[in-house]
Design an enzyme around this catalytic site. Structure first.
Site, PDB file in Angstrom:
ATOM      1  N   GLU A 126      -6.190  -5.892   3.914  1.00  0.00           N
ATOM      2  CA  GLU A 126      -6.277  -7.141   3.131  1.00  0.00           C
ATOM      3  C   GLU A 126      -7.466  -7.133   2.180  1.00  0.00           C
ATOM      4  N   GLY A 127      -7.753  -5.960   1.620  1.00  0.00           N
ATOM      5  CA  GLY A 127      -8.889  -5.799   0.716  1.00  0.00           C
ATOM      6  C   GLY A 127     -10.099  -5.366   1.515  1.00  0.00           C
TER       7      GLY A 127
ATOM      8  N   ASN B 203      -3.691 -13.552  -0.668  1.00  0.00           N
ATOM      9  CA  ASN B 203      -4.602 -14.696  -0.456  1.00  0.00           C
ATOM     10  C   ASN B 203      -4.273 -15.424   0.841  1.00  0.00           C
TER      11      ASN B 203
ATOM     12  N   THR C 199       0.832  -1.212   0.000  1.00  0.00           N
ATOM     13  CA  THR C 199       0.000   0.000   0.000  1.00  0.00           C
ATOM     14  C   THR C 199       0.867   1.263   0.000  1.00  0.00           C
TER      15      THR C 199
ATOM     16  N   GLY D 114      -4.231   2.495  -2.371  1.00  0.00           N
ATOM     17  CA  GLY D 114      -4.593   1.496  -1.375  1.00  0.00           C
ATOM     18  C   GLY D 114      -5.273   0.303  -2.029  1.00  0.00           C
TER      19      GLY D 114
ATOM     20  N   THR E  27       2.238  -2.805   8.561  1.00  0.00           N
ATOM     21  CA  THR E  27       2.316  -3.508   9.848  1.00  0.00           C
ATOM     22  C   THR E  27       3.742  -3.996  10.079  1.00  0.00           C
TER      23      THR E  27
HETATM   24  P1  TGC Z   1      -6.223  -7.675 -11.992  1.00  0.00           P
HETATM   25  O1  TGC Z   1      -6.051  -7.212 -13.391  1.00  0.00           O
HETATM   26  O2  TGC Z   1      -7.509  -8.269 -11.561  1.00  0.00           O
HETATM   27  O3  TGC Z   1      -5.072  -8.707 -11.616  1.00  0.00           O
HETATM   28  C1  TGC Z   1      -3.712  -8.490 -11.943  1.00  0.00           C
HETATM   29  C2  TGC Z   1      -3.062  -9.861 -11.996  1.00  0.00           C
HETATM   30  O4  TGC Z   1      -3.132 -10.448 -10.691  1.00  0.00           O
HETATM   31  C3  TGC Z   1      -3.923 -11.634 -10.719  1.00  0.00           C
HETATM   32  N1  TGC Z   1      -4.713 -11.644  -9.477  1.00  0.00           N
HETATM   33  C4  TGC Z   1      -4.473 -12.480  -8.480  1.00  0.00           C
HETATM   34  N2  TGC Z   1      -3.571 -13.461  -8.337  1.00  0.00           N
HETATM   35  C5  TGC Z   1      -3.583 -14.158  -7.196  1.00  0.00           C
HETATM   36  N3  TGC Z   1      -4.448 -13.888  -6.202  1.00  0.00           N
HETATM   37  C6  TGC Z   1      -5.355 -12.898  -6.288  1.00  0.00           C
HETATM   38  N4  TGC Z   1      -6.183 -12.649  -5.274  1.00  0.00           N
HETATM   39  C7  TGC Z   1      -5.404 -12.136  -7.476  1.00  0.00           C
HETATM   40  N5  TGC Z   1      -6.153 -11.097  -7.906  1.00  0.00           N
HETATM   41  C8  TGC Z   1      -5.725 -10.811  -9.140  1.00  0.00           C
HETATM   42  C9  TGC Z   1      -4.767 -11.528 -11.965  1.00  0.00           C
HETATM   43  O5  TGC Z   1      -5.154 -12.793 -12.429  1.00  0.00           O
HETATM   44  C10 TGC Z   1      -3.813 -10.833 -12.908  1.00  0.00           C
HETATM   45  O6  TGC Z   1      -2.877 -11.793 -13.350  1.00  0.00           O
HETATM   46  P2  TGC Z   1      -2.248 -11.689 -14.834  1.00  0.00           P
HETATM   47  O7  TGC Z   1      -1.417 -12.926 -14.954  1.00  0.00           O
HETATM   48  O8  TGC Z   1      -3.424 -11.667 -15.763  1.00  0.00           O
HETATM   49  O9  TGC Z   1      -1.445 -10.433 -14.851  1.00  0.00           O
HETATM   50  O10 TGC Z   1      -5.798  -6.473 -11.032  1.00  0.00           O
HETATM   51  P3  TGC Z   1      -6.557  -5.128 -10.693  1.00  0.00           P
HETATM   52  O11 TGC Z   1      -5.540  -4.054 -10.754  1.00  0.00           O
HETATM   53  O12 TGC Z   1      -7.811  -4.998 -11.515  1.00  0.00           O
HETATM   54  O13 TGC Z   1      -6.947  -5.326  -9.137  1.00  0.00           O
HETATM   55  C11 TGC Z   1      -7.796  -6.287  -8.677  1.00  0.00           C
HETATM   56  C12 TGC Z   1      -8.052  -6.079  -7.170  1.00  0.00           C
HETATM   57  C13 TGC Z   1      -8.817  -4.808  -6.914  1.00  0.00           C
HETATM   58  C14 TGC Z   1      -8.860  -7.280  -6.699  1.00  0.00           C
HETATM   59  C15 TGC Z   1      -6.688  -6.014  -6.405  1.00  0.00           C
HETATM   60  O14 TGC Z   1      -5.989  -4.882  -6.742  1.00  0.00           O
HETATM   61  C16 TGC Z   1      -6.870  -6.033  -4.924  1.00  0.00           C
HETATM   62  O15 TGC Z   1      -6.975  -7.105  -4.320  1.00  0.00           O
HETATM   63  N6  TGC Z   1      -6.900  -4.839  -4.245  1.00  0.00           N
HETATM   64  C17 TGC Z   1      -6.922  -4.774  -2.785  1.00  0.00           C
HETATM   65  C18 TGC Z   1      -5.543  -4.405  -2.271  1.00  0.00           C
HETATM   66  C19 TGC Z   1      -5.256  -5.067  -0.966  1.00  0.00           C
HETATM   67  O16 TGC Z   1      -5.903  -5.989  -0.505  1.00  0.00           O
HETATM   68  N7  TGC Z   1      -4.184  -4.633  -0.319  1.00  0.00           N
HETATM   69  C20 TGC Z   1      -3.729  -5.266   0.889  1.00  0.00           C
HETATM   70  C21 TGC Z   1      -2.360  -4.766   1.283  1.00  0.00           C
HETATM   71  S1  TGC Z   1      -1.522  -5.804   2.464  1.00  0.00           S
HETATM   72  C22 TGC Z   1      -2.396  -5.573   3.871  1.00  0.00           C
HETATM   73  O17 TGC Z   1      -3.399  -4.970   3.941  1.00  0.00           O
HETATM   74  C23 TGC Z   1      -1.822  -6.229   5.093  1.00  0.00           C
HETATM   75  S2  TGC Z   1      -2.799  -5.954   6.481  1.00  0.00           S
HETATM   76  C24 TGC Z   1      -1.951  -6.609   7.760  1.00  0.00           C
HETATM   77  C25 TGC Z   1      -2.487  -7.932   8.195  1.00  0.00           C
HETATM   78  O18 TGC Z   1      -2.817  -8.803   7.394  1.00  0.00           O
HETATM   79  O19 TGC Z   1      -2.584  -8.148   9.407  1.00  0.00           O
HETATM   80  P1  FAD Z   2      -8.904   3.392  -0.350  1.00  0.00           P
HETATM   81  O1  FAD Z   2      -8.432   2.406  -1.354  1.00  0.00           O
HETATM   82  O2  FAD Z   2      -8.601   4.826  -0.586  1.00  0.00           O
HETATM   83  O3  FAD Z   2     -10.474   3.200  -0.186  1.00  0.00           O
HETATM   84  C1  FAD Z   2     -11.298   4.140   0.525  1.00  0.00           C
HETATM   85  C2  FAD Z   2     -12.757   3.669   0.385  1.00  0.00           C
HETATM   86  O4  FAD Z   2     -13.126   3.684  -1.005  1.00  0.00           O
HETATM   87  C3  FAD Z   2     -12.945   2.212   0.854  1.00  0.00           C
HETATM   88  O5  FAD Z   2     -14.228   2.069   1.441  1.00  0.00           O
HETATM   89  C4  FAD Z   2     -12.890   1.441  -0.441  1.00  0.00           C
HETATM   90  O6  FAD Z   2     -13.544   0.185  -0.392  1.00  0.00           O
HETATM   91  C5  FAD Z   2     -13.607   2.411  -1.375  1.00  0.00           C
HETATM   92  N1  FAD Z   2     -13.283   2.148  -2.777  1.00  0.00           N
HETATM   93  C6  FAD Z   2     -12.076   2.253  -3.395  1.00  0.00           C
HETATM   94  N2  FAD Z   2     -12.182   1.892  -4.684  1.00  0.00           N
HETATM   95  C7  FAD Z   2     -13.474   1.540  -4.884  1.00  0.00           C
HETATM   96  C8  FAD Z   2     -14.201   1.039  -5.997  1.00  0.00           C
HETATM   97  N3  FAD Z   2     -13.619   0.784  -7.172  1.00  0.00           N
HETATM   98  N4  FAD Z   2     -15.523   0.773  -5.832  1.00  0.00           N
HETATM   99  C9  FAD Z   2     -16.123   0.970  -4.623  1.00  0.00           C
HETATM  100  N5  FAD Z   2     -15.488   1.431  -3.531  1.00  0.00           N
HETATM  101  C10 FAD Z   2     -14.177   1.712  -3.672  1.00  0.00           C
HETATM  102  N6  FAD Z   2      -0.918  -2.446   3.593  1.00  0.00           N
HETATM  103  C11 FAD Z   2       0.234  -3.112   3.273  1.00  0.00           C
HETATM  104  O7  FAD Z   2       0.676  -3.103   2.133  1.00  0.00           O
HETATM  105  N7  FAD Z   2       0.937  -3.778   4.235  1.00  0.00           N
HETATM  106  C12 FAD Z   2       0.545  -3.820   5.536  1.00  0.00           C
HETATM  107  O8  FAD Z   2       1.199  -4.461   6.378  1.00  0.00           O
HETATM  108  C13 FAD Z   2      -0.672  -3.130   5.896  1.00  0.00           C
HETATM  109  N8  FAD Z   2      -1.074  -3.096   7.203  1.00  0.00           N
HETATM  110  C14 FAD Z   2      -2.163  -2.333   7.544  1.00  0.00           C
HETATM  111  C15 FAD Z   2      -2.477  -2.175   8.891  1.00  0.00           C
HETATM  112  C16 FAD Z   2      -3.557  -1.367   9.261  1.00  0.00           C
HETATM  113  C17 FAD Z   2      -3.872  -1.178  10.712  1.00  0.00           C
HETATM  114  C18 FAD Z   2      -4.349  -0.752   8.267  1.00  0.00           C
HETATM  115  C19 FAD Z   2      -5.531   0.085   8.662  1.00  0.00           C
HETATM  116  C20 FAD Z   2      -4.020  -0.894   6.933  1.00  0.00           C
HETATM  117  C21 FAD Z   2      -2.920  -1.664   6.550  1.00  0.00           C
HETATM  118  N9  FAD Z   2      -2.518  -1.760   5.212  1.00  0.00           N
HETATM  119  C22 FAD Z   2      -1.372  -2.446   4.873  1.00  0.00           C
HETATM  120  C23 FAD Z   2      -3.203  -0.989   4.190  1.00  0.00           C
HETATM  121  C24 FAD Z   2      -4.530  -1.593   3.712  1.00  0.00           C
HETATM  122  O9  FAD Z   2      -4.315  -2.700   2.913  1.00  0.00           O
HETATM  123  C25 FAD Z   2      -5.296  -0.498   2.981  1.00  0.00           C
HETATM  124  O10 FAD Z   2      -5.722   0.434   3.963  1.00  0.00           O
HETATM  125  C26 FAD Z   2      -6.464  -1.027   2.186  1.00  0.00           C
HETATM  126  O11 FAD Z   2      -6.032  -1.811   1.101  1.00  0.00           O
HETATM  127  C27 FAD Z   2      -7.385   0.110   1.673  1.00  0.00           C
HETATM  128  O12 FAD Z   2      -6.649   1.125   1.107  1.00  0.00           O
HETATM  129  P2  FAD Z   2      -6.918   2.679   1.547  1.00  0.00           P
HETATM  130  O13 FAD Z   2      -6.902   2.719   3.033  1.00  0.00           O
HETATM  131  O14 FAD Z   2      -5.968   3.506   0.803  1.00  0.00           O
HETATM  132  O15 FAD Z   2      -8.398   2.961   1.113  1.00  0.00           O
END
Ligand code: TGC
Ligand code: FAD
Length: 393
Positions: free
Chosen positions: A372-373, A249, A141, A146, A173
């Site tokens: 995590e999404g 995942n 992120t 995000g 984190t």
């Molecule tokens: P898109 O075009 O759909 O996909 C790009 C490429 O990635 C592949 N793919 C995946 N592969 C494995 N697992 C998944 N879940 C996958 N989702 C997509 C896809 O097949 C494609 O592959 P290729 O070979 O065709 O290039 O990508 P997009 O840009 O349209 O985005 C899709 C979307 C919105 C689902 C993705 O960007 C997303 O999941 N966004 C959410 C971001 C997120 O979750 N961030 C988390 C950061 S880490 C965190 O929060 C840690 S918290 C701390 C803790 O866990 O305690």
């Molecule tokens: P944004 O993406 O700006 O979203 C804001 C709002 O808009 C949300 O409600 C969202 O769902 C909505 N939105 C955005 N796009 C759309 C759309 N297309 N349609 C409808 N609604 C939409 N990240 C890491 O990489 N590593 C870490 O270790 C990590 N740890 C974290 C720990 C904490 C405590 C927190 C709070 C976050 C952490 N994150 C980490 C980041 C986290 O993954 C992001 O906060 C998260 O992916 C959302 O991104 P954002 O906060 O920028 O919100």
């Protein structure tokens, strides 16, 4: 047909034990006991003070085999996915911050190195990380990217045999306590991953202090200012955005179980309170409205456990798809937060204090709903799976 003796627990009512084997039950009991002895007495203070003794805890968690526990080799325990999920559930019954520490270490940083790193990088980091002597973080992120990491601005450019990284990662984190940061960056060839030793010149991490949620967890901003890395720091198996998304995942899977731990702790706290708190001359658990709340919370908790175990069995069979993880993350976090809020009402005013864990869990789950999404992202993943049409853009 038998009858359960009363009063019973939500887990007994749902019959969870019958779905687990001996090893799974043993791991669950060991983690539950550790949380009771080591975490429960101090967690309210850590939360209020906004700190977690990450280094000490990591060594203890590593000693129990909980770091990277579902990975094979390199000092990792190599358990089943279900066992890993159950450990996450028990850890999060203590606090989401504790489960986050384990998720980020094992499912994000270690998984990324294990899946995509060179043998040299794996040997350098994984045994130390499994033991909890080295801490990892995962930087995907950014301040302006995000939910949409495809737009990341952090860049890695080649300089002779080296790479130079510039950019900022946000909300990371374990960032300020990490020894190694897995950093995802844009290159001319696409998204690439790097294992960045955090003592590399130009790397700095700044703790984010103003959190009202996940206070017992270190959350940081990472700054990469002309960080020079050798080619050997790159994760050679990671060649597109799909690589970091595949790591998500793993962590999302842990949350499918973990959120239920927070929910169970809230539900059990509300049950205890309802049995003893007297109003209008009797225990509030004797009123139909309170019983309806407890019954509904137990139903959602039980359905969540069944879903988590089903997804876990599919993962162990090698049959789990990423969209199915989204089903579990969306449902179980959404229901866990609803359970926490309902439990809070049963505790009345006492529910807003740190004497009880409910408000702390409710606040933590706000982060779990977002990281995590977000719930919106998982809704759209499911929408795409059903219709074939992506609606993110
Ligand atoms: P898109 O075009 O759909 O996909 C790009 C490429 O990635 C592949 N793919 C995946 N592969 C494995 N697992 C998944 N879940 C996958 N989702 C997509 C896809 O097949 C494609 O592959 P290729 O070979 O065709 O290039 O990508 P997009 O840009 O349209 O985005 C899709 C979307 C919105 C689902 C993705 O960007 C997303 O999941 N966004 C959410 C971001 C997120 O979750 N961030 C988390 C950061 S880490 C965190 O929060 C840690 S918290 C701390 C803790 O866990 O305690
Ligand atoms: P944004 O993406 O700006 O979203 C804001 C709002 O808009 C949300 O409600 C969202 O769902 C909505 N939105 C955005 N796009 C759309 C759309 N297309 N349609 C409808 N609604 C939409 N990240 C890491 O990489 N590593 C870490 O270790 C990590 N740890 C974290 C720990 C904490 C405590 C927190 C709070 C976050 C952490 N994150 C980490 C980041 C986290 O993954 C992001 O906060 C998260 O992916 C959302 O991104 P954002 O906060 O920028 O919100």
């Amino acid at each position: 047909m038998s009858r359960l003796s009363e009063p019973t627990t939500p887990d007994t009512l749902v019959g969870v034990d019958r779905l687990l084997d001996d090893e799974e039950r043993q791991i669950r009991e060991a983690v539950r006991a550790m949380v009771k002895q080591r975490i429960a007495p101090d967690i309210a203070t850590w939360y209020e003070e906004g700190e977690l003794p990450v280094r000490d805890l990591a060594v203890e968690l590593g000693g129990m085999g909980l770091l990277g526990m579902h990975l094979q080799g390199y000092g990792c325990a190599g358990t089943s996915a279900v066992a890993y999920g159950l450990a996450c559930l028990e850890l999060e019954a203590g606090d989401s911050g504790l489960r986050s520490l384990v998720s980020v270490q094992g499912s994000l940083a270690m998984f990324a190195i294990h899946r995509y790193g060179s043998e040299e990088t794996k040997q350098r980091w994984l045994p130390e990380m499994a033991a909890g002597r080295a801490i990892g973080c995962f930087g995907l992120t950014e301040p302006d990217q995000g939910s949409d990491p495809a737009g990341m601005r952090t860049r890695a450019v080649r300089s002779g045999d080296d790479w130079i990284l510039n950019g900022t990662k946000m909300w990371i984190t374990n960032g300020s306590v990490a020894d190694v940061a897995v950093v995802w960056a844009r290159t001319d060839e696409g998204v690439r991953g790097f294992a960045v030793p955090t003592d590399t010149p130009g790397f700095s991490a700044h703790t984010i202090k103003s959190k009202m949620s996940l206070r017992a967890s270190v959350t940081s901003e990472l700054v990469l200012d002309n960080v020079r890395l050798p080619e050997s720091a790159r994760l050679p198996g990671a060649t597109s955005l799909g690589a970091p998304l595949s790591c998500l995942n793993e962590a999302r899977f842990g949350i499918v179980f973990g959120a239920l731990g927070a929910a169970r702790d809230c539900l059990e706290t509300a049950l205890d309170y309802a049995r003893t708190r007297q109003q209008f001359g009797k225990a509030i658990g004797g009123f139909q409205l309170t019983q309806a709340k407890l019954a509904d919370m137990t139903l959602e908790y039980g359905k969540g456990v069944l879903l988590a175990l089903h997804l876990g069995r599919m993962k162990d069979a090698g049959a789990l798809a990423s969209q199915q993880v989204s089903l579990g993350k969306l449902n179980n976090v959404r229901e866990a937060i609803a359970i926490a809020r309902e439990a809070r009402t049963i505790l009345g005013a006492s529910g807003i204090t740190s004497e009880y864990p409910v408000m702390r869990h409710a606040n933590n789950l706000e982060s779990v709903l977002t990281y995590e999404g977000t719930s919106e992202m998982h809704t759209l993943v499911i929408g795409q799976a059903l219709t074939g049409t992506p609606a993110f853009r």
